[in-house]
Design an enzyme around this catalytic site. Structure first.
Site, short mmCIF file in Angstrom:
data_model
loop_
_atom_site.label_atom_id
_atom_site.label_comp_id
_atom_site.label_asym_id
_atom_site.label_seq_id
_atom_site.Cartn_x
_atom_site.Cartn_y
_atom_site.Cartn_z
N ARG A 244 3.01 8.24 -8.08
CA ARG A 244 3.66 9.42 -8.23
C ARG A 244 4.81 9.35 -9.05
O ARG A 244 5.10 10.61 -9.84
CB ARG A 244 4.08 10.23 -6.90
CG ARG A 244 2.69 10.47 -6.00
CD ARG A 244 2.98 11.11 -4.64
NE ARG A 244 3.80 10.12 -3.69
CZ ARG A 244 3.38 9.29 -2.90
NH1 ARG A 244 2.27 9.42 -2.76
NH2 ARG A 244 4.21 8.57 -2.21
N ASP B 9 -7.42 0.45 -4.76
CA ASP B 9 -6.33 0.47 -3.35
C ASP B 9 -7.41 0.52 -2.25
O ASP B 9 -7.03 -0.02 -1.35
CB ASP B 9 -5.49 1.95 -3.35
CG ASP B 9 -4.78 2.11 -2.24
OD1 ASP B 9 -3.77 1.22 -1.98
OD2 ASP B 9 -4.98 2.84 -1.41
N ASP C 291 2.57 1.43 -3.72
CA ASP C 291 1.66 1.80 -5.05
C ASP C 291 1.62 3.28 -5.07
O ASP C 291 1.42 4.01 -6.14
CB ASP C 291 0.55 0.90 -4.97
CG ASP C 291 -0.59 1.36 -3.80
OD1 ASP C 291 -0.19 2.20 -3.03
OD2 ASP C 291 -1.74 0.73 -3.76
N GLY C 292 1.29 3.98 -3.94
CA GLY C 292 1.26 5.32 -3.86
C GLY C 292 2.53 6.06 -4.58
O GLY C 292 2.34 6.77 -5.38
N ASP D 151 0.78 -1.39 0.02
CA ASP D 151 0.05 0.07 -0.07
C ASP D 151 0.95 1.08 -0.01
O ASP D 151 0.43 2.33 -0.47
CB ASP D 151 -0.99 -0.14 1.40
CG ASP D 151 -1.99 1.11 1.31
OD1 ASP D 151 -2.42 1.57 0.04
OD2 ASP D 151 -2.21 1.49 2.18
N ASP E 7 -7.42 -2.30 0.59
CA ASP E 7 -7.33 -2.11 1.91
C ASP E 7 -8.52 -2.74 2.82
O ASP E 7 -8.25 -3.33 3.94
CB ASP E 7 -7.03 -0.66 2.01
CG ASP E 7 -5.82 -0.13 1.65
OD1 ASP E 7 -5.08 -0.88 1.48
OD2 ASP E 7 -5.90 1.15 1.40
#
Length: 243
Positions: free
Chosen positions: A83, A96, A78-79, A75, A100
């Site tokens: 970006r 996402d 992937d963020g 998690d 979660d």
């Protein structure tokens, strides 16, 4: 042009789902299984000549916990990948969020089997987590974009603004709450688990449990704020129709 389903952050999301399936499959596998019986019955051999075959252990709590933590760590990546490669998408945003919530729901469901006396409390936390996030995500994403943006939270209560506006607080509550559930799973099989003099039970009680409790308060505030927002929006629509 790369298809949105093949974006790097979305590929990480798929890997997270696979890890969760492995975690749940291993966590709920039989604790042991006897070897397959022969086709023709034969008299059992004497133990001194041929000891019985030990039962195969299928449930591995270490593997299950490791897969869950790897999925949880995904998690974060992937963020970063979204970006880094400029590959943000509504598809990935929903993927996402759903991953979660399904991850936490699945783990709490497993805990219900391990701690039957806690089932009412566990189910309450499970439903509160699902309901509050779904309400909040729907009430913010339909008009104002991402559910964590300042624009989406401008008219929400102070609890949500503090939670999403302070990254240290946000990280502590999210990570601490997830690790509380993981710790409960590990402690069922290894009550004395720890590193050196530091016991997991101590960290769970005084480090993770407060985060989980505060996260539940945030979920309540989130649910109430989102429900109020949707109700006010409905009232506005009805007023426009009458005019």
């Amino acid at each position: 042009m790369v298809h949105v389903c093949l974006y790097v952050p979305n590929l990480i999301g798929y890997a997270r789902i696979v890890l969760l399936f492995v975690c749940y499959a291993v966590a709920r596998a039989p604790a042991s299984a006897s070897p397959r019986a022969p086709r023709r019955p034969t008299p059992p051999p004497a133990p001194r000549f041929r000891p019985p075959h030990p039962a195969r252990r299928l449930r591995d709590w270490k593997l299950a916990a490791s897969c869950y933590m790897l999925s949880f760590a995904g998690d974060l990546f992937d963020g970063w990948a979204a970006r880094k490669f400029d590959q943000t998408s509504q598809f990935g945003y929903v993927l996402d969020m759903v991953t979660d919530r399904c991850a936490t729901t699945g783990l709490i469901s497993i805990l219900c089997g391990l701690y039957p006396k806690w089932i009412p409390s566990l189910l309450f936390c499970q439903m509160l987590d699902l309901g509050s996030h779904w309400y909040h995500m729907y009430s913010t994403s339909t008009e104002r974009g991402h559910h964590k943006s300042k624009e989406a939270l401008a008219e929400r209560n102070v609890v949500l603004r503090m939670y999403y506006g302070s990254y240290p607080l946000f990280a502590y509550l999210c990570v601490g709450a997830e690790f509380f559930w993981i710790a409960l799973y590990v402690l069922h099989y290894a009550p004395d688990f720890g590193v050196g003099p530091l016991r997991l039970a101590f960290v769970c009680r005084y480090g993770f449990a407060p985060a989980m409790a505060l996260k539940s308060v945030v979920n309540l505030a989130q649910f109430g704020s989102a429900a109020e927002n949707l109700a006010l929006r409905d009232m506005e629509k009805q007023g426009k129709k009458r005019d």
